[in-house]
Design a protein around this motif. Structure first.
Motif, PDB file in Angstrom:
ATOM      1  N   THR A 121      26.317  37.389  29.992  1.00  0.00           N
ATOM      2  CA  THR A 121      27.675  37.919  29.886  1.00  0.00           C
ATOM      3  C   THR A 121      28.703  36.975  30.489  1.00  0.00           C
ATOM      4  OG1 THR A 121      27.386  39.153  31.946  1.00  0.00           O
ATOM      5  CG2 THR A 121      26.893  40.303  29.881  1.00  0.00           C
ATOM      6  N   ASN A 122      29.911  37.078  29.983  1.00  0.00           N
ATOM      7  CA  ASN A 122      30.987  36.170  30.357  1.00  0.00           C
ATOM      8  C   ASN A 122      31.398  36.334  31.819  1.00  0.00           C
ATOM      9  OD1 ASN A 122      32.629  34.051  29.609  1.00  0.00           O
ATOM     10  ND2 ASN A 122      34.287  35.341  28.853  1.00  0.00           N
ATOM     11  N   THR A 123      31.872  35.223  32.389  1.00  0.00           N
ATOM     12  CA  THR A 123      32.286  35.172  33.781  1.00  0.00           C
ATOM     13  C   THR A 123      33.243  34.008  33.956  1.00  0.00           C
ATOM     14  OG1 THR A 123      31.467  34.872  36.064  1.00  0.00           O
ATOM     15  CG2 THR A 123      30.296  33.715  34.338  1.00  0.00           C
ATOM     16  N   PRO A 124      34.177  34.077  34.900  1.00  0.00           N
ATOM     17  CA  PRO A 124      34.950  32.875  35.204  1.00  0.00           C
ATOM     18  C   PRO A 124      34.033  31.782  35.755  1.00  0.00           C
ATOM     19  CG  PRO A 124      35.382  34.604  36.804  1.00  0.00           C
ATOM     20  CD  PRO A 124      34.588  35.224  35.703  1.00  0.00           C
ATOM     21  N   GLU A 125      34.500  30.565  35.736  1.00  0.00           N
ATOM     22  CA  GLU A 125      33.671  29.424  36.123  1.00  0.00           C
ATOM     23  C   GLU A 125      33.056  29.629  37.504  1.00  0.00           C
ATOM     24  OE1 GLU A 125      33.991  24.613  35.604  1.00  0.00           O
ATOM     25  OE2 GLU A 125      35.743  25.642  36.447  1.00  0.00           O
ATOM     26  N   PHE A 126      31.716  29.613  37.540  1.00  0.00           N
ATOM     27  CA  PHE A 126      30.947  29.854  38.761  1.00  0.00           C
ATOM     28  C   PHE A 126      31.418  31.121  39.480  1.00  0.00           C
ATOM     29  CE2 PHE A 126      29.593  25.535  37.992  1.00  0.00           C
ATOM     30  CZ  PHE A 126      28.281  25.551  38.424  1.00  0.00           C
ATOM     31  N   ASN A 142      39.590  44.068  27.958  1.00  0.00           N
ATOM     32  CA  ASN A 142      39.323  45.407  28.483  1.00  0.00           C
ATOM     33  C   ASN A 142      39.197  46.408  27.333  1.00  0.00           C
ATOM     34  OD1 ASN A 142      39.759  48.093  29.671  1.00  0.00           O
ATOM     35  ND2 ASN A 142      40.304  46.981  31.521  1.00  0.00           N
ATOM     36  N   PRO A 143      38.129  47.196  27.281  1.00  0.00           N
ATOM     37  CA  PRO A 143      37.942  48.126  26.158  1.00  0.00           C
ATOM     38  C   PRO A 143      38.885  49.328  26.169  1.00  0.00           C
ATOM     39  CG  PRO A 143      36.198  48.419  27.760  1.00  0.00           C
ATOM     40  CD  PRO A 143      36.974  47.207  28.203  1.00  0.00           C
ATOM     41  N   TRP A 144      39.611  49.537  27.249  1.00  0.00           N
ATOM     42  CA  TRP A 144      40.608  50.614  27.270  1.00  0.00           C
ATOM     43  C   TRP A 144      41.935  50.145  26.702  1.00  0.00           C
ATOM     44  CZ3 TRP A 144      39.337  55.567  28.708  1.00  0.00           C
ATOM     45  CH2 TRP A 144      38.077  55.726  29.290  1.00  0.00           C
ATOM     46  N   ASN A 145      42.135  48.846  26.704  1.00  0.00           N
ATOM     47  CA  ASN A 145      43.304  48.207  26.091  1.00  0.00           C
ATOM     48  C   ASN A 145      43.009  46.721  26.016  1.00  0.00           C
ATOM     49  OD1 ASN A 145      45.728  46.918  25.482  1.00  0.00           O
ATOM     50  ND2 ASN A 145      46.972  48.366  26.625  1.00  0.00           N
ATOM     51  N   GLY A 155      33.137  40.728  34.701  1.00  0.00           N
ATOM     52  CA  GLY A 155      33.844  41.436  33.642  1.00  0.00           C
ATOM     53  C   GLY A 155      33.052  41.563  32.367  1.00  0.00           C
ATOM     54  N   GLY A 156      32.309  40.516  32.002  1.00  0.00           N
ATOM     55  CA  GLY A 156      31.511  40.589  30.787  1.00  0.00           C
ATOM     56  C   GLY A 156      30.442  41.660  30.871  1.00  0.00           C
ATOM     57  N   SER A 157      29.783  41.748  32.011  1.00  0.00           N
ATOM     58  CA  SER A 157      28.753  42.774  32.195  1.00  0.00           C
ATOM     59  C   SER A 157      29.352  44.171  32.146  1.00  0.00           C
ATOM     60  CB  SER A 157      28.045  42.556  33.541  1.00  0.00           C
ATOM     61  OG  SER A 157      27.188  41.434  33.491  1.00  0.00           O
ATOM     62  N   ALA A 158      30.501  44.353  32.798  1.00  0.00           N
ATOM     63  CA  ALA A 158      31.139  45.670  32.814  1.00  0.00           C
ATOM     64  C   ALA A 158      31.547  46.111  31.424  1.00  0.00           C
ATOM     65  CB  ALA A 158      32.346  45.651  33.748  1.00  0.00           C
ATOM     66  N   VAL A 159      32.130  45.201  30.652  1.00  0.00           N
ATOM     67  CA  VAL A 159      32.582  45.544  29.301  1.00  0.00           C
ATOM     68  C   VAL A 159      31.395  45.826  28.391  1.00  0.00           C
ATOM     69  CG1 VAL A 159      33.790  44.686  27.263  1.00  0.00           C
ATOM     70  CG2 VAL A 159      34.762  44.305  29.546  1.00  0.00           C
ATOM     71  N   ALA A 160      30.322  45.061  28.523  1.00  0.00           N
ATOM     72  CA  ALA A 160      29.139  45.288  27.684  1.00  0.00           C
ATOM     73  C   ALA A 160      28.584  46.693  27.887  1.00  0.00           C
ATOM     74  CB  ALA A 160      28.070  44.245  27.990  1.00  0.00           C
ATOM     75  N   VAL A 161      28.568  47.161  29.130  1.00  0.00           N
ATOM     76  CA  VAL A 161      28.081  48.509  29.418  1.00  0.00           C
ATOM     77  C   VAL A 161      29.071  49.563  28.943  1.00  0.00           C
ATOM     78  CG1 VAL A 161      27.569  50.122  31.298  1.00  0.00           C
ATOM     79  CG2 VAL A 161      26.614  47.821  31.337  1.00  0.00           C
ATOM     80  N   PHE A 184      37.994  48.967  36.476  1.00  0.00           N
ATOM     81  CA  PHE A 184      38.883  48.690  35.344  1.00  0.00           C
ATOM     82  C   PHE A 184      38.274  49.119  34.013  1.00  0.00           C
ATOM     83  CE2 PHE A 184      42.102  45.201  36.759  1.00  0.00           C
ATOM     84  CZ  PHE A 184      42.528  46.006  37.797  1.00  0.00           C
ATOM     85  N   CYS A 185      36.948  49.227  33.959  1.00  0.00           N
ATOM     86  CA  CYS A 185      36.284  49.582  32.699  1.00  0.00           C
ATOM     87  C   CYS A 185      35.792  51.023  32.671  1.00  0.00           C
ATOM     88  CB  CYS A 185      35.118  48.629  32.437  1.00  0.00           C
ATOM     89  SG  CYS A 185      35.645  46.931  32.080  1.00  0.00           S
ATOM     90  N   GLY A 186      35.996  51.778  33.743  1.00  0.00           N
ATOM     91  CA  GLY A 186      35.629  53.189  33.745  1.00  0.00           C
ATOM     92  C   GLY A 186      34.142  53.450  33.849  1.00  0.00           C
ATOM     93  N   ILE A 187      33.407  52.589  34.603  1.00  0.00           N
ATOM     94  CA  ILE A 187      31.969  52.778  34.768  1.00  0.00           C
ATOM     95  C   ILE A 187      31.615  52.718  36.254  1.00  0.00           C
ATOM     96  CG2 ILE A 187      31.462  51.827  32.486  1.00  0.00           C
ATOM     97  CD1 ILE A 187      30.531  49.249  33.922  1.00  0.00           C
ATOM     98  N   VAL A 188      30.316  52.727  36.548  1.00  0.00           N
ATOM     99  CA  VAL A 188      29.814  52.695  37.918  1.00  0.00           C
ATOM    100  C   VAL A 188      29.261  51.309  38.226  1.00  0.00           C
ATOM    101  CG1 VAL A 188      28.111  53.641  39.518  1.00  0.00           C
ATOM    102  CG2 VAL A 188      29.274  55.156  37.893  1.00  0.00           C
ATOM    103  N   GLY A 189      29.581  50.796  39.403  1.00  0.00           N
ATOM    104  CA  GLY A 189      29.018  49.532  39.852  1.00  0.00           C
ATOM    105  C   GLY A 189      28.712  49.617  41.332  1.00  0.00           C
TER     106      GLY A 189
END
Length: 466
Positions: A121-126, A142-145, A155-161, A184-189
């Motif tokens: 999943t996507n991530t900023p550099e390192f 962001n899948p909400w907007n 962020g990539g992992s959060a959006v994928a879920v 920001f993605c409305g999930i649990v971490g």
């Protein structure tokens, strides 16, 4: 979401796999179909390994469904975590074709637990940045907007879920990198206790600042994944065995908060918080009183940890990139700038930072002597425009760098306590708002138990654009 299997939570999928209702291939196919629809819109998964996933399914033991906690469940891995035979770019053009010959320990554990590694999943550099964007793959939306950021660096992992591409994802967290993307993605971490999940495969073996953790759509799912990630690694210097047999069992038995003492603090950093965010979080915390908790809004500040965190983060940046210091000119300005700032530090700077860190840690210990858990807003602002590296202001306070706004998260990192991020409501414009639930070391099951109660009382549903 219309695909039944990709819309099911991980625990429900596990049960369906155990009963024989569905096969791992059917589960994989459903999520591949979701990826085909969702990923072009949001750019969450940057490397997809369908053939390797099918080979992993073929290699699953016939009786594994009953004994392996993550049997047949597709999982994606943040692209800073080593995956054997799967491209791992660290979000950097300098590593665009790098394929490791070994798995990180956390990936080994996920495979052993029966998880099917489906991609990166996507991530900023390192993982250096609070917005998930890099020169190699571009920005994750962001899948909400889709015009807004999912935050970073997981962020990539959060959006994928959040969009049903996978039921579970791995992330890392040093400043805010699991907690704010989850919010920001409305999930649990979950930012886990340092040492609970072995970090072998990362630099700095004695570092407890950067940790692995699960991202999931429910507290139960996060606990299930945690059960597949934790465990003592005798070769990792700070590894610790979890003091529970199953986090999921504890969370599923967590039916009320009777007798728990909860402190709510709207702003532990002294930077301010958006009023709507604060109002939503306070209301969500007060609803825990219906489940038996005693909730009190208290005056508490960890602002003295602001400067120490920045110093220790600078030292960490140099340590992480030590073997690449001659490559700084090949890195983007964000990563390169952070490392150069770290190189300016002296021993006196780091010693003073450690001294102040101890004082801040003692203030947290004093708080936990009176309360069982601390709850704060996970982020002081709602999701911000994708085109910005960070929000311009928080609570009327103008910001001039991308670090300051994540202080409510990194001040918890500083003192080494675990924290869960759970959605607690939505803004008037329909964006999710997350709570950060902080507890003593190794209290992850209890944090997720409280998260389960919060989710039950404040459901946010599926993202608008998924």
């Amino acid at each position: 979401m219309t695909n039944d299997l990709s819309a099911r939570c991980a625990v429900a999928l596990r049960d369906a796999l155990r009963s024989g209702e569905v096969s791992p291939v059917e589960v994989l196919d459903a999520h591949l179909a979701a990826i085909a629809v969702q990923n072009p819109k949001f750019n969450a998964i940057v490397t997809l390994v369908e053939d390797q996933a099918r080979a992993s399914i073929a290699a699953l033991p016939a009786a594994g469904a009953q004994s392996m906690p993550l049997y047949g469940l597709p999982v994606v891995i943040k692209d800073v975590t080593l995956t054997k035979g799967i491209r791992t770019t660290f979000g950097s053009p300098a590593y665009k074709d790098y394929v490791p010959d070994e798995d990180a320990a956390v990936v080994e554990r996920l495979r052993k637990a029966g998880a099917i590694i489906l991609g990166k999943t996507n991530t900023p550099e390192f993982a250096t940045g609070a917005n998930t964007v890099n020169a190699l793959f571009g920005a994750t939306r962001n899948p909400w907007n889709p015009e807004l950021s999912p935050a970073g660096s997981s962020g990539g992992s959060a959006v994928a879920v959040a969009t049903g591409m996978v039921p579970l994802a791995q992330g890392t967290d040093f400043g805010c990198s699991i907690r704010i993307p989850a919010a920001f993605c409305g999930i649990v971490g979950v930012r886990t206790t340092g040492g609970l999940i072995p970090n072998r495969g990362m630099r700095l073996p004695w570092d407890g600042g950067q940790v692995h953790g699960p991202l999931a759509r429910s507290a139960e799912d996060a606990a299930l994944m945690l059960d597949g990630m934790t465990g003592l690694d005798p070769l990792w210097p700070i590894s610790a065995a979890p003091p529970w047999r199953s986090a999921l069992d504890i969370v599923q038995r967590f039916d009320n908060a009777k007798g728990l003492r909860i402190a709510y603090v709207s702003d532990i950093a002294g930077f301010g918080v958006d009023k709507e965010i604060d109002d939503i979080c306070r209301a969500a915390v007060l609803r825990l009183e219906r489940d038996g908790a005693a909730v009190e809004e208290v005056a508490f500040s960890a602002a003295d940890g602001f400067a120490p965190y920045k110093v220790l983060r600078g030292e960490w940046m140099v340590g992480q990139q030590f073997e690449r210091l001659d490559m700084l000119d090949r890195f983007g300005p964000n990563l390169g700038g952070n490392v150069r700032d770290g190189l300016k530090l002296t021993v006196r700077d780091t010693a003073a930072a450690e001294n102040m860190r101890e004082k801040v840690w003692r203030t947290f210990c004093d708080l936990f002597g009176k309360y069982d858990y601390l709850i704060t807003p996970a982020a002081p602002v709602p999701p911000y425009p994708l085109t910005k590296d960070f929000p311009d202001e928080v609570g009327g306070h103008t910001l001039d760098n991308y670090i300051d706004w994540i202080a409510p998260a990194f001040l918890v990192t500083l003192v080494g306590f675990p924290a869960a991020s759970v959605p607690g409501g939505k803004t008037a414009s329909g964006l999710p708002v997350g709570l950060q639930i902080v507890g003593p070391r190794f209290s992850e099951p209890q944090l997720l138990g409280l998260s389960k109660l919060v989710q039950a009382a404040n459901p946010v549903g599926w993202p608008t654009y998924a």
